[in-house]
Design a protein around this motif. Sequence first.
Motif, short mmCIF file in Angstrom:
data_model
loop_
_atom_site.label_atom_id
_atom_site.label_comp_id
_atom_site.label_asym_id
_atom_site.label_seq_id
_atom_site.Cartn_x
_atom_site.Cartn_y
_atom_site.Cartn_z
N GLU A 1 19.26 95.98 112.71
CA GLU A 1 19.94 94.86 113.36
C GLU A 1 19.07 93.60 113.40
OE1 GLU A 1 18.36 97.64 116.58
OE2 GLU A 1 19.76 97.90 114.95
N PHE A 2 17.80 93.72 113.01
CA PHE A 2 16.96 92.54 112.88
C PHE A 2 17.48 91.62 111.77
CE2 PHE A 2 13.69 94.88 115.24
CZ PHE A 2 13.25 93.87 116.08
N LEU A 3 18.29 92.15 110.86
CA LEU A 3 18.88 91.32 109.81
C LEU A 3 19.80 90.26 110.40
CD1 LEU A 3 19.67 93.92 107.02
CD2 LEU A 3 17.88 92.21 107.06
N ASP A 4 20.50 90.58 111.49
CA ASP A 4 21.35 89.59 112.15
C ASP A 4 20.53 88.42 112.68
OD1 ASP A 4 23.50 91.23 111.63
OD2 ASP A 4 23.44 92.18 113.61
N ILE A 5 19.38 88.73 113.25
CA ILE A 5 18.49 87.68 113.74
C ILE A 5 17.98 86.86 112.56
CG2 ILE A 5 16.33 87.23 114.97
CD1 ILE A 5 16.86 89.90 116.45
N ILE B 1 19.53 86.28 109.72
CA ILE B 1 20.61 85.41 109.25
C ILE B 1 20.75 84.19 110.14
CG2 ILE B 1 23.12 85.26 108.95
CD1 ILE B 1 23.01 88.19 108.02
N LEU B 2 20.67 84.38 111.44
CA LEU B 2 20.74 83.25 112.38
C LEU B 2 19.56 82.31 112.16
CD1 LEU B 2 22.06 81.93 114.85
CD2 LEU B 2 20.56 83.34 116.25
N TYR B 3 18.38 82.85 111.98
CA TYR B 3 17.20 82.02 111.74
C TYR B 3 17.33 81.27 110.41
CZ TYR B 3 12.38 80.53 111.70
OH TYR B 3 11.24 79.76 111.66
N ALA B 4 17.94 81.87 109.41
CA ALA B 4 18.15 81.18 108.13
C ALA B 4 19.07 79.98 108.30
CB ALA B 4 18.72 82.15 107.10
N LEU B 5 20.13 80.14 109.09
CA LEU B 5 21.03 79.01 109.35
C LEU B 5 20.31 77.89 110.09
CD1 LEU B 5 24.27 80.92 110.33
CD2 LEU B 5 23.87 79.61 108.26
N LEU B 6 19.50 78.24 111.07
CA LEU B 6 18.72 77.22 111.78
C LEU B 6 17.71 76.55 110.86
CD1 LEU B 6 18.11 79.03 115.17
CD2 LEU B 6 19.60 77.07 114.74
N ASN B 7 17.14 77.30 109.95
CA ASN B 7 16.17 76.76 109.00
C ASN B 7 16.83 75.73 108.09
OD1 ASN B 7 13.72 76.48 107.70
ND2 ASN B 7 13.97 78.32 106.46
N VAL B 8 18.02 76.02 107.61
CA VAL B 8 18.74 75.08 106.73
C VAL B 8 19.10 73.81 107.48
CG1 VAL B 8 20.90 74.74 105.47
CG2 VAL B 8 19.60 76.83 105.15
N ILE B 9 19.63 73.96 108.69
CA ILE B 9 20.03 72.78 109.47
C ILE B 9 18.81 71.94 109.83
CG2 ILE B 9 20.99 72.07 111.70
CD1 ILE B 9 22.88 74.50 111.45
N GLY B 10 17.71 72.58 110.19
CA GLY B 10 16.49 71.84 110.51
C GLY B 10 15.93 71.10 109.31
N THR B 11 15.97 71.73 108.15
CA THR B 11 15.48 71.09 106.93
C THR B 11 16.31 69.86 106.59
OG1 THR B 11 14.68 73.19 106.08
CG2 THR B 11 15.02 71.43 104.48
N ILE B 12 17.62 69.98 106.69
CA ILE B 12 18.50 68.84 106.41
C ILE B 12 18.25 67.71 107.40
CG2 ILE B 12 20.90 68.08 106.40
CD1 ILE B 12 21.59 70.85 105.22
N ALA B 13 18.06 68.05 108.67
CA ALA B 13 17.82 67.02 109.69
C ALA B 13 16.51 66.29 109.44
CB ALA B 13 17.83 67.65 111.08
N VAL B 14 15.45 67.02 109.12
CA VAL B 14 14.15 66.38 108.90
C VAL B 14 14.19 65.52 107.64
CG1 VAL B 14 11.75 66.86 108.31
CG2 VAL B 14 12.83 68.08 110.17
#
Length: 93
Positions: free
Chosen positions: A55-59, A61-74
């Motif tokens: 179930e760490f895979l769910d975490i 996936i969530l971290y990957a989405l945050l990583n993409v959004i953060g990269t686009i914002a920066v």
Amino acid sequence: MFATAAFAILVALGLAVARALLGPTVFDRMLAVNSIGNFAILMLAVFGFLTGRPEFLDIGILYALLNVIGTIAVLKFFRFGDLAHSGGEEPSS
């Protein structure tokens, strides 16, 4: 096998941290920070399988989405100097 993968990811993570600290340009540092995020996702997945808790895979996936959004914002901030910029016109240099 997963322990070897975890060690290899930690070595690559160390190299990415060195690149983030020593990168000559902002974009090199941004690429290194994005790589650190990707290695963290890989470590979450490997750790989940090492401990028998996938179930760490769910975490991850969530971290990957945050990583993409953060990269686009920066990158938007570096490009336009403001996150509220609509992106319609080019910035005046």
